[in-house]
Design a protein around this motif. Structure first.
Motif, PDB file in Angstrom:
ATOM      1  N   ALA A  76      -8.480   6.748  11.069  1.00  0.00           N
ATOM      2  CA  ALA A  76      -7.126   7.304  11.034  1.00  0.00           C
ATOM      3  C   ALA A  76      -6.211   6.566  10.073  1.00  0.00           C
ATOM      4  CB  ALA A  76      -6.518   7.267  12.436  1.00  0.00           C
ATOM      5  N   CYS A  77      -6.639   5.404   9.588  1.00  0.00           N
ATOM      6  CA  CYS A  77      -5.782   4.601   8.710  1.00  0.00           C
ATOM      7  C   CYS A  77      -5.863   5.087   7.263  1.00  0.00           C
ATOM      8  CB  CYS A  77      -6.193   3.130   8.785  1.00  0.00           C
ATOM      9  SG  CYS A  77      -5.687   2.322  10.327  1.00  0.00           S
ATOM     10  N   PRO A  78      -4.838   4.818   6.469  1.00  0.00           N
ATOM     11  CA  PRO A  78      -4.856   5.228   5.062  1.00  0.00           C
ATOM     12  C   PRO A  78      -5.724   4.306   4.228  1.00  0.00           C
ATOM     13  CG  PRO A  78      -2.886   3.962   5.501  1.00  0.00           C
ATOM     14  CD  PRO A  78      -3.591   4.125   6.836  1.00  0.00           C
ATOM     15  N   GLY A  79      -5.948   4.687   2.981  1.00  0.00           N
ATOM     16  CA  GLY A  79      -6.640   3.809   2.065  1.00  0.00           C
ATOM     17  C   GLY A  79      -5.819   2.561   1.815  1.00  0.00           C
ATOM     18  N   GLY A  80      -6.488   1.457   1.597  1.00  0.00           N
ATOM     19  CA  GLY A  80      -5.781   0.204   1.371  1.00  0.00           C
ATOM     20  C   GLY A  80      -5.677  -0.137  -0.107  1.00  0.00           C
ATOM     21  N   THR A  81      -5.095  -1.289  -0.400  1.00  0.00           N
ATOM     22  CA  THR A  81      -4.952  -1.740  -1.781  1.00  0.00           C
ATOM     23  C   THR A  81      -6.306  -1.886  -2.464  1.00  0.00           C
ATOM     24  OG1 THR A  81      -2.996  -2.981  -1.080  1.00  0.00           O
ATOM     25  CG2 THR A  81      -3.918  -3.525  -3.228  1.00  0.00           C
ATOM     26  N   ILE A 237     -13.583   7.127  -3.113  1.00  0.00           N
ATOM     27  CA  ILE A 237     -13.211   5.716  -2.942  1.00  0.00           C
ATOM     28  C   ILE A 237     -12.063   5.591  -1.953  1.00  0.00           C
ATOM     29  CG2 ILE A 237     -12.182   3.711  -4.091  1.00  0.00           C
ATOM     30  CD1 ILE A 237     -13.684   4.647  -6.658  1.00  0.00           C
ATOM     31  N   GLU A 238     -11.058   6.445  -2.116  1.00  0.00           N
ATOM     32  CA  GLU A 238      -9.879   6.374  -1.253  1.00  0.00           C
ATOM     33  C   GLU A 238     -10.240   6.643   0.202  1.00  0.00           C
ATOM     34  OE1 GLU A 238      -5.793   5.469  -1.071  1.00  0.00           O
ATOM     35  OE2 GLU A 238      -7.166   5.437  -2.776  1.00  0.00           O
ATOM     36  N   MET A 239     -11.205   7.530   0.436  1.00  0.00           N
ATOM     37  CA  MET A 239     -11.631   7.825   1.798  1.00  0.00           C
ATOM     38  C   MET A 239     -12.553   6.741   2.351  1.00  0.00           C
ATOM     39  SD  MET A 239     -12.180  11.985   1.616  1.00  0.00           S
ATOM     40  CE  MET A 239     -12.691  12.095   3.343  1.00  0.00           C
ATOM     41  N   GLY A 240     -13.302   6.086   1.479  1.00  0.00           N
ATOM     42  CA  GLY A 240     -14.256   5.080   1.943  1.00  0.00           C
ATOM     43  C   GLY A 240     -13.635   3.731   2.255  1.00  0.00           C
ATOM     44  N   LEU A 241     -12.545   3.392   1.575  1.00  0.00           N
ATOM     45  CA  LEU A 241     -11.930   2.075   1.756  1.00  0.00           C
ATOM     46  C   LEU A 241     -10.636   2.225   2.542  1.00  0.00           C
ATOM     47  CD1 LEU A 241     -12.461   0.065  -1.544  1.00  0.00           C
ATOM     48  CD2 LEU A 241     -12.940  -0.685   0.777  1.00  0.00           C
ATOM     49  N   GLN A 242     -10.734   2.075   3.823  1.00  0.00           N
ATOM     50  CA  GLN A 242      -9.556   2.196   4.672  1.00  0.00           C
ATOM     51  C   GLN A 242      -8.797   0.876   4.744  1.00  0.00           C
ATOM     52  OE1 GLN A 242     -10.106   5.318   4.216  1.00  0.00           O
ATOM     53  NE2 GLN A 242      -8.864   5.628   6.029  1.00  0.00           N
ATOM     54  N   ASN A 243      -7.542   0.969   5.160  1.00  0.00           N
ATOM     55  CA  ASN A 243      -6.684  -0.209   5.289  1.00  0.00           C
ATOM     56  C   ASN A 243      -7.045  -0.948   6.579  1.00  0.00           C
ATOM     57  OD1 ASN A 243      -4.604  -2.095   5.455  1.00  0.00           O
ATOM     58  ND2 ASN A 243      -3.092  -0.704   4.598  1.00  0.00           N
ATOM     59  N   SER A 244      -8.065  -1.788   6.485  1.00  0.00           N
ATOM     60  CA  SER A 244      -8.551  -2.514   7.658  1.00  0.00           C
ATOM     61  C   SER A 244      -7.483  -3.443   8.229  1.00  0.00           C
ATOM     62  CB  SER A 244      -9.803  -3.320   7.300  1.00  0.00           C
ATOM     63  OG  SER A 244     -10.835  -2.483   6.827  1.00  0.00           O
ATOM     64  N   ALA A 245      -6.659  -4.017   7.341  1.00  0.00           N
ATOM     65  CA  ALA A 245      -5.605  -4.912   7.814  1.00  0.00           C
ATOM     66  C   ALA A 245      -4.620  -4.168   8.713  1.00  0.00           C
ATOM     67  CB  ALA A 245      -4.873  -5.519   6.621  1.00  0.00           C
ATOM     68  N   LEU A 246      -4.300  -2.924   8.359  1.00  0.00           N
ATOM     69  CA  LEU A 246      -3.402  -2.120   9.192  1.00  0.00           C
ATOM     70  C   LEU A 246      -4.056  -1.823  10.532  1.00  0.00           C
ATOM     71  CD1 LEU A 246      -0.859  -0.434   9.661  1.00  0.00           C
ATOM     72  CD2 LEU A 246      -2.001   1.471   8.498  1.00  0.00           C
TER      73      LEU A 246
END
Length: 295
Positions: A76-81, A237-246
């Motif tokens: 559910a989180c967005p892509g991260g940096t 890429i944007e879908m594969g790398l989620q904002n894990s920190a969030l």
């Protein structure tokens, strides 16, 4: 060390985004706005397709409810940096990646509470309300994404010769900064007595399945929508790398359930490398003979 990391993480993200901004021009964003199909489809993939896949994996694997919730949370989180960095390293559509990261960072204020409420109703004995501060989210995105990227754009506009000399080494410097910060986070967790990721190897398979599946779904469905090859692997890429920190922040500071952040920690530990490898293969081997498309 934790207090130090609280300041280091946002500063490092801002520095990375400034470096990414040095590689952009105003025309990159004009292309996104003039042809918004890729952004809209990418957001559809992140906001709709990813959570659906997350729910599917949570049901498919025989996991404890807390880990089923963790799978849905990371989906559910967005892509991260880091997604912007991988796109930059692979010469993808960086403006598209940055735009998706920024837009989705706002939209999650509406989507994450709904998705988590549904997840709790399916996997947990009771629901738990999730409240995200729109002001705090806006401030974080403004300081760590928009302003640094804007400063990078301005620097390139006024000093193009100097900036062009920096662009090649930045492809190595920016990931180096991110890995350094990630190493400090791991050392901090070890000091706090957290277990090694290897002790949770049985949770790596569903997390890896989420990473791989959402990338291929994003790649192929965006192709069906008529988006060009660079846009396809950028969305993947944007879908594969989620904002894990969030996800870790939501699990520990907002929802506050022990063990909920574990999937996010595991996902953050491997997803940069797996996403980079898969996206490189997509770029190199899955775009041959493709007709020219606009998207």
């Amino acid at each position: 060390m934790q207090t130090f990391l609280d300041y280091l993480l946002p500063v490092s993200i801002a520095v990375i985004m400034f470096g990414i901004g040095l590689g952009l021009t105003v025309s990159d964003f004009k292309r996104v706005l003039v042809s918004p199909k890729a952004v809209l489809f990418g957001l559809f993939g992140q906001l709709i397709l990813m959570p659906l896949i997350g729910f599917g994996i949570a049901f498919a694997f025989d996991l404890d409810p807390i880990y089923q919730l963790g799978i849905v949370l990371i989906a559910a989180c967005p892509g991260g940096t880091s997604s912007n960095i991988v796109t930059y390293m692979l010469n993808g559509r960086v403006a598209l990646s940055v735009s998706m990261t920024a837009f989705n960072s706002f939209l999650i204020i509406l989507t994450i509470p709904f998705i988590l409420d549904l997840a709790f109703s399916l996997f947990w004995t009771s629901t738990k309300e999730v409240n995200l501060s729109m002001i705090d989210t806006f401030k974080d995105v403004l300081l760590t994404v928009f302003i640094p990227v804007l400063l990078g754009l301005i620097a390139r506009h006024y000093s193009p010769v100097f900036v062009n000399k920096l662009r090649k080494p930045l492809r190595f410097i920016l990931p180096g900064i991110m890995f350094f910060v990630f190493l400090l986070v791991l050392l901090n967790e070890k000091e706090n007595g957290d277990k090694s990721m290897l002790e949770y190897w049985d949770l790596l398979l569903p997390a890896l399945c989420l990473n791989v599946l959402v990338m291929f779904v994003g790649f192929f469905t965006s192709g069906f929508a008529g988006i060009n090859h660079e846009g396809k692997y950028t969305i993947a890429i944007e879908m594969g790398l989620q904002n894990s920190a969030l996800a870790i922040f939501l699990a520990n500071n907002v929802i506050q359930i022990d063990g909920l952040s574990l999937i996010a920690v595991l996902y953050g530990g491997f997803s940069f490398f797996s996403t980079l490898i898969i996206a490189w293969l997509m770029k190199r081997y899955m775009g041959r003979g493709e007709a020219v498309k606009v998207g």
